[in-house]
Design a protein around this motif. Sequence first.
Motif, PDB file in Angstrom:
ATOM      1  N   ALA A  40      39.674  35.859  83.426  1.00 32.19           N
ATOM      2  CA  ALA A  40      40.133  35.306  82.563  1.00 32.19           C
ATOM      3  C   ALA A  40      39.865  33.362  82.225  1.00 32.19           C
ATOM      4  N   TRP A  41      41.508  33.175  83.339  1.00 35.17           N
ATOM      5  CA  TRP A  41      41.143  31.534  83.397  1.00 35.17           C
ATOM      6  C   TRP A  41      40.104  30.908  83.986  1.00 35.17           C
ATOM      7  N   ALA A  42      38.908  31.475  84.488  1.00 25.64           N
ATOM      8  CA  ALA A  42      37.958  30.840  84.722  1.00 25.64           C
ATOM      9  C   ALA A  42      37.082  30.505  83.385  1.00 25.64           C
ATOM     10  N   ALA A  43      37.401  31.806  82.907  1.00 29.85           N
ATOM     11  CA  ALA A  43      36.250  32.092  81.468  1.00 29.85           C
ATOM     12  C   ALA A  43      36.562  30.641  80.384  1.00 29.85           C
ATOM     13  N   TRP A  44      37.676  30.497  80.813  1.00 26.84           N
ATOM     14  CA  TRP A  44      38.278  29.055  79.580  1.00 26.84           C
ATOM     15  C   TRP A  44      36.719  27.927  80.570  1.00 26.84           C
ATOM     16  N   ASP A  45      37.091  27.402  81.252  1.00 29.98           N
ATOM     17  CA  ASP A  45      35.746  26.736  82.089  1.00 29.98           C
ATOM     18  C   ASP A  45      34.738  26.792  81.645  1.00 29.98           C
ATOM     19  N   TRP A  46      34.449  28.649  81.571  1.00 26.58           N
ATOM     20  CA  TRP A  46      33.102  28.812  81.520  1.00 26.58           C
ATOM     21  C   TRP A  46      33.359  28.487  80.388  1.00 26.58           C
ATOM     22  N   GLY A  47      33.272  28.305  79.581  1.00 21.01           N
ATOM     23  CA  GLY A  47      33.027  28.410  77.547  1.00 21.01           C
ATOM     24  C   GLY A  47      33.354  26.596  77.320  1.00 21.01           C
ATOM     25  N   SER A  48      34.159  25.859  77.666  1.00 21.89           N
ATOM     26  CA  SER A  48      34.159  24.976  77.516  1.00 21.89           C
ATOM     27  C   SER A  48      33.014  23.890  78.126  1.00 21.89           C
ATOM     28  N   ALA A  49      32.480  24.391  78.745  1.00 20.96           N
ATOM     29  CA  ALA A  49      30.996  23.596  79.245  1.00 20.96           C
ATOM     30  C   ALA A  49      30.045  23.257  78.033  1.00 20.96           C
ATOM     31  N   ALA A  50      29.947  24.542  77.068  1.00 22.67           N
ATOM     32  CA  ALA A  50      29.422  24.082  76.125  1.00 22.67           C
ATOM     33  C   ALA A  50      29.561  22.747  74.280  1.00 22.67           C
ATOM     34  N   PHE A  51      30.600  22.509  75.612  1.00 19.16           N
ATOM     35  CA  PHE A  51      31.241  20.878  74.244  1.00 19.16           C
ATOM     36  C   PHE A  51      30.940  19.576  75.377  1.00 19.16           C
ATOM     37  N   ASN A  52      31.515  20.208  77.010  1.00 15.55           N
ATOM     38  CA  ASN A  52      30.504  18.666  77.318  1.00 15.55           C
ATOM     39  C   ASN A  52      29.407  19.164  78.041  1.00 15.55           C
ATOM     40  N   ALA A  53      28.814  20.056  78.720  1.00 21.88           N
ATOM     41  CA  ALA A  53      27.328  19.333  79.168  1.00 21.88           C
ATOM     42  C   ALA A  53      26.498  19.428  77.543  1.00 21.88           C
ATOM     43  N   VAL A  54      26.331  20.890  77.055  1.00 21.36           N
ATOM     44  CA  VAL A  54      25.828  20.292  75.621  1.00 21.36           C
ATOM     45  C   VAL A  54      25.734  19.836  74.324  1.00 21.36           C
ATOM     46  N   MET A  55      26.665  19.542  73.993  1.00 20.89           N
ATOM     47  CA  MET A  55      27.187  17.724  72.371  1.00 20.89           C
ATOM     48  C   MET A  55      27.382  17.390  73.413  1.00 20.89           C
ATOM     49  N   THR A  56      28.426  16.711  74.316  1.00 22.03           N
ATOM     50  CA  THR A  56      28.295  15.171  74.611  1.00 22.03           C
ATOM     51  C   THR A  56      27.569  14.799  75.796  1.00 22.03           C
ATOM     52  N   THR A  57      26.692  15.727  76.983  1.00 20.96           N
ATOM     53  CA  THR A  57      26.157  15.052  77.379  1.00 20.96           C
ATOM     54  C   THR A  57      24.853  14.940  77.608  1.00 20.96           C
ATOM     55  N   PHE A  58      23.992  16.664  77.373  1.00 19.29           N
ATOM     56  CA  PHE A  58      22.729  16.635  77.292  1.00 19.29           C
ATOM     57  C   PHE A  58      22.106  16.625  75.361  1.00 19.29           C
ATOM     58  N   ILE A  59      22.160  17.848  75.592  1.00 18.79           N
ATOM     59  CA  ILE A  59      21.488  18.123  73.691  1.00 18.79           C
ATOM     60  C   ILE A  59      21.743  17.357  72.596  1.00 18.79           C
ATOM     61  N   PHE A  60      22.681  17.595  71.655  1.00 20.63           N
ATOM     62  CA  PHE A  60      23.481  17.231  70.351  1.00 20.63           C
ATOM     63  C   PHE A  60      23.650  15.922  70.869  1.00 20.63           C
ATOM     64  N   THR A  61      23.913  14.923  71.382  1.00 18.65           N
ATOM     65  CA  THR A  61      24.118  13.128  71.435  1.00 18.65           C
ATOM     66  C   THR A  61      22.809  13.205  72.164  1.00 18.65           C
ATOM     67  N   ALA A  62      22.633  13.500  73.288  1.00 18.58           N
ATOM     68  CA  ALA A  62      21.501  12.443  74.062  1.00 18.58           C
ATOM     69  C   ALA A  62      20.212  13.214  72.906  1.00 18.58           C
ATOM     70  N   PHE A  63      20.237  13.932  72.923  1.00 17.33           N
ATOM     71  CA  PHE A  63      17.940  14.798  72.340  1.00 17.33           C
ATOM     72  C   PHE A  63      18.584  14.213  69.961  1.00 17.33           C
ATOM     73  N   TYR A  64      19.529  13.788  69.854  1.00 12.79           N
ATOM     74  CA  TYR A  64      19.309  14.264  67.976  1.00 12.79           C
ATOM     75  C   TYR A  64      20.684  13.063  68.220  1.00 12.79           C
ATOM     76  N   LEU A  65      21.972  13.196  68.377  1.00 14.77           N
ATOM     77  CA  LEU A  65      23.037  11.777  67.772  1.00 14.77           C
ATOM     78  C   LEU A  65      21.489  10.670  68.177  1.00 14.77           C
ATOM     79  N   THR A  66      22.041  10.326  68.885  1.00 15.66           N
ATOM     80  CA  THR A  66      22.107   8.669  69.750  1.00 15.66           C
ATOM     81  C   THR A  66      20.150   8.345  70.128  1.00 15.66           C
ATOM     82  N   THR A  67      19.273   9.066  68.767  1.00 12.49           N
ATOM     83  CA  THR A  67      17.944   8.754  68.627  1.00 12.49           C
ATOM     84  C   THR A  67      17.537   8.016  67.651  1.00 12.49           C
ATOM     85  N   ASP A  68      16.439   7.440  67.215  1.00  9.09           N
ATOM     86  CA  ASP A  68      15.815   6.864  66.289  1.00  9.09           C
ATOM     87  C   ASP A  68      16.096   7.487  64.391  1.00  9.09           C
ATOM     88  N   ILE A  69      16.455   8.763  64.462  1.00  9.52           N
ATOM     89  CA  ILE A  69      17.132   8.636  63.534  1.00  9.52           C
ATOM     90  C   ILE A  69      18.369   8.300  63.296  1.00  9.52           C
TER      91      ILE A  69
END
Length: 432
Positions: A23-52
């Motif tokens: 249960a404790w480790a599951a929190w780390d598993w879930g937090s990856a959505a913010f760290n990896a997806v939102m701020t490192t790879f997909i949302f920031t890199a492919f959307y928010l910092t583009t020419d749009i």
Amino acid sequence: MTEITATPEPTATSPATKRQIVAWAAWDWGSAAFNAVMTTFIFTAFYLTTDIFGGADYTSQVLGLALGIAGLLIALLAPVAGQRTDHSGRRRLWLGVNTLLVVLLTASCFFVLPEPGYLILGCALLAAGHVFSELASVNYNAMLLQISTPKTIGKISGVGWASGYLGGIVLLVALYFGMLAPGVDFFGLDENTKYRVVALISAAWIAVFSIPVLFAVPENPRDPAEPKIGFFGSYLHLFRTIARLWRTQRHTLYFLISSAVFRDGLAAIFTFGAVIAVGTFGFAKGDVLIFAIAGNVVAAIGAFSAGYFDDKWGPKAVIVASLAGLLISGAVLFFGSGKTVFWVFGLLLCLFVGPAQSSARTFVGRLAPVGGEGELYGLYATTGRAASFIAPMLFAGFIAWFGSQRWGILGIMIVLLAGLALLLPVRSPART
């Protein structure tokens, strides 16, 4: 080398169950959505910092400023937030509250429409998410001492870090192949709307995997003899704590300083790794995502396996060995060329990053006094933020000075080397 013995070892009141650890480790598993997806790879890199939103240079500048302000707030709030949850007996409560705020802020990124005027909103939401994510992690890290003993803290910390890496992998793969890959029709949505939906999926991911720890791990007990302290009074208490550490446990402060430096180098590896892969080694966007997935797998393996060595030989030995491995791999990348070189030694970098991160957390746990875990992890977060400008500045400065992105690798290596040099004189925490 002489060990630090003045501070009590971390102890759990009773052996943790597998259910509590999962249960404790599951929190780390879930937090990856913010760290990896939102701020490192997909949302920031492919959307928010583009020419749009105005081009990579302008958007990166705005995002960097927003995250810089967030870092300042974290540095100011983290130690006091940890101290107050130590004394109030509300560690689990504030873990839940801060995580809920991260969920709401992540979901709100859905309303960042693909127009330049929404850039500030997107950056502000991510920056605020960083603040509450770090505050949540202070309580989460302190909770490690409730479910571990001096003989198991390394293993359990490694399980947590590995879960974070693996959670990021699973979500990245699912989002890419199920939604974002070229030719994939996801309910007829256009590409920009898909990136906004990623925010909703990430928020749900965080929420679902954060729930178990709130039920499985009990609240930390409040010391009835501890007087209640007001918010501003907490800062006076904090300064007294730092003064006491300087008088009686100076090597604890030495470790906080050294770890702040080498953790900045570790963060830079992930921050600039994709940029270097593209600019210096000729990777395409798809190659970068595949490498990110492979890198997270390798980092998870490293973090998990390092737990055994941490419990056997202590966290300092693991950190020193990991930093040495990082420096050797970085040197090969600095002098090497071609995709094959980056695949081999870039993955070796990932292999050593996980153990260094995990054992740095257990080092603090082995130093933390009973009832002061959150405060010390808060100081750990604060010192990390205080040094977080060093690697980015050296990375950019070396590139500007020598006119080539490759020299940025040397800037990161210097930070890692400095962190290692500062760590070597630090006494190892006592082990039982």
